[in-house]
Scaffold this motif. Sequence first.
Motif, PDB file in Angstrom:
ATOM      1  N   ARG A 168       0.827  -1.213   0.000  1.00 48.78           N
ATOM      2  CA  ARG A 168       0.000   0.000   0.000  1.00 48.78           C
ATOM      3  C   ARG A 168       0.863   1.267   0.000  1.00 48.78           C
ATOM      4  O   ARG A 168       0.613   2.222   0.743  1.00 48.78           O
ATOM      5  N   ALA A 169       1.903   1.229  -0.820  1.00 49.68           N
ATOM      6  CA  ALA A 169       2.825   2.365  -0.922  1.00 49.68           C
ATOM      7  C   ALA A 169       2.119   3.575  -1.514  1.00 49.68           C
ATOM      8  O   ALA A 169       1.192   3.447  -2.327  1.00 49.68           O
ATOM      9  N   ARG A 170       2.571   4.739  -1.105  1.00 54.07           N
ATOM     10  CA  ARG A 170       2.027   5.996  -1.614  1.00 54.07           C
ATOM     11  C   ARG A 170       3.054   6.715  -2.463  1.00 54.07           C
ATOM     12  O   ARG A 170       4.253   6.682  -2.172  1.00 54.07           O
ATOM     13  N   ALA A 171       2.564   7.395  -3.480  1.00 55.86           N
ATOM     14  CA  ALA A 171       3.437   8.202  -4.343  1.00 55.86           C
ATOM     15  C   ALA A 171       3.785   9.501  -3.629  1.00 55.86           C
ATOM     16  O   ALA A 171       2.944  10.085  -2.935  1.00 55.86           O
ATOM     17  N   VAL A 172       5.016   9.949  -3.798  1.00 56.72           N
ATOM     18  CA  VAL A 172       5.463  11.249  -3.300  1.00 56.72           C
ATOM     19  C   VAL A 172       5.857  12.072  -4.517  1.00 56.72           C
ATOM     20  O   VAL A 172       6.704  11.653  -5.308  1.00 56.72           O
ATOM     21  N   MET A 173       5.222  13.217  -4.680  1.00 55.33           N
ATOM     22  CA  MET A 173       5.441  14.023  -5.874  1.00 55.33           C
ATOM     23  C   MET A 173       6.752  14.804  -5.789  1.00 55.33           C
ATOM     24  O   MET A 173       7.071  15.404  -4.770  1.00 55.33           O
ATOM     25  N   PHE A 174       7.482  14.764  -6.899  1.00 56.14           N
ATOM     26  CA  PHE A 174       8.692  15.554  -7.087  1.00 56.14           C
ATOM     27  C   PHE A 174       8.501  16.387  -8.350  1.00 56.14           C
ATOM     28  O   PHE A 174       7.881  15.932  -9.314  1.00 56.14           O
ATOM     29  N   PRO A 175       9.030  17.613  -8.382  1.00 51.83           N
ATOM     30  CA  PRO A 175       8.704  18.523  -9.479  1.00 51.83           C
ATOM     31  C   PRO A 175       9.435  18.279 -10.803  1.00 51.83           C
ATOM     32  O   PRO A 175       8.920  18.653 -11.854  1.00 51.83           O
ATOM     33  N   HIS A 176      10.597  17.644 -10.770  1.00 52.94           N
ATOM     34  CA  HIS A 176      11.417  17.588 -11.986  1.00 52.94           C
ATOM     35  C   HIS A 176      11.676  16.150 -12.438  1.00 52.94           C
ATOM     36  O   HIS A 176      12.402  15.411 -11.780  1.00 52.94           O
ATOM     37  N   GLU A 177      11.128  15.786 -13.568  1.00 49.03           N
ATOM     38  CA  GLU A 177      11.359  14.453 -14.136  1.00 49.03           C
ATOM     39  C   GLU A 177      12.849  14.227 -14.406  1.00 49.03           C
ATOM     40  O   GLU A 177      13.366  13.120 -14.230  1.00 49.03           O
ATOM     41  N   ALA A 178      13.562  15.273 -14.796  1.00 45.60           N
ATOM     42  CA  ALA A 178      14.985  15.126 -15.126  1.00 45.60           C
ATOM     43  C   ALA A 178      15.812  14.637 -13.939  1.00 45.60           C
ATOM     44  O   ALA A 178      16.863  14.015 -14.115  1.00 45.60           O
ATOM     45  N   ASP A 179      15.344  14.889 -12.712  1.00 45.56           N
ATOM     46  CA  ASP A 179      16.078  14.432 -11.527  1.00 45.56           C
ATOM     47  C   ASP A 179      16.157  12.914 -11.444  1.00 45.56           C
ATOM     48  O   ASP A 179      17.018  12.372 -10.741  1.00 45.56           O
ATOM     49  N   PHE A 180      15.264  12.238 -12.143  1.00 49.32           N
ATOM     50  CA  PHE A 180      15.197  10.785 -12.054  1.00 49.32           C
ATOM     51  C   PHE A 180      15.631  10.103 -13.349  1.00 49.32           C
ATOM     52  O   PHE A 180      15.375   8.914 -13.550  1.00 49.32           O
TER      53      PHE A 180
END
Length: 193
Positions: A168-180
């Motif tokens: 039951r993991a939850r998503a944590v939003m990050f602003p920049h796709e490039a970081d990943f």
Amino acid sequence: MNITALILAGGQGSRMGGEDKGLIEWQGKAFIDHVVDCLRPQVKHIAISANRNLEQYAQRSPHVFSDARRWQMMGPLAALCTAASDLQLVSADWLLTVPCDTPYLPPDLAATFSAAARKSPLCHAFYAQTSARAHYSIMFVRPQLLPAAVTYLNAGARTIRGWLQQQRARAVMFPHEADFTNYNSPQDMEYPT
């Protein structure tokens, strides 16, 4: 909060011609060094899961381990299964897991996950999400969940996504796709972000 990072560097590197991906040079240093340099100020301890070149990885962290024999060649969850019996890892409050080929990880990765965990104290597993997509291999989990990875893998399942859903993991939003951004092939490396 005692946060330990686990860097996943145990893959076969099949799309990289069989090379050990963590040790491939990118912009003047190995992928693993980019990741270690990013994580070192964010966490208390760094461990590396690797299945070859252990001496080279040990130059980055004294805590290096290989997948247990019964889980070898079973993908990244094998590292979590092996970690389930590692006393130093299971004694952490949280385990921040990242792949070795993500050189642009954000400097507030651990802090952002920690803030999400404080807001949702009953949730014990989180993963990174951007507006573009989910990044399941970048996760923040309670070490007490690791035995569930053993059960999951022994049942024949293999995906991190499926295991996180089970927790039951939850998503944590990050602003920049490039970081990943991660690099899976030589072609990926030709087009820096």
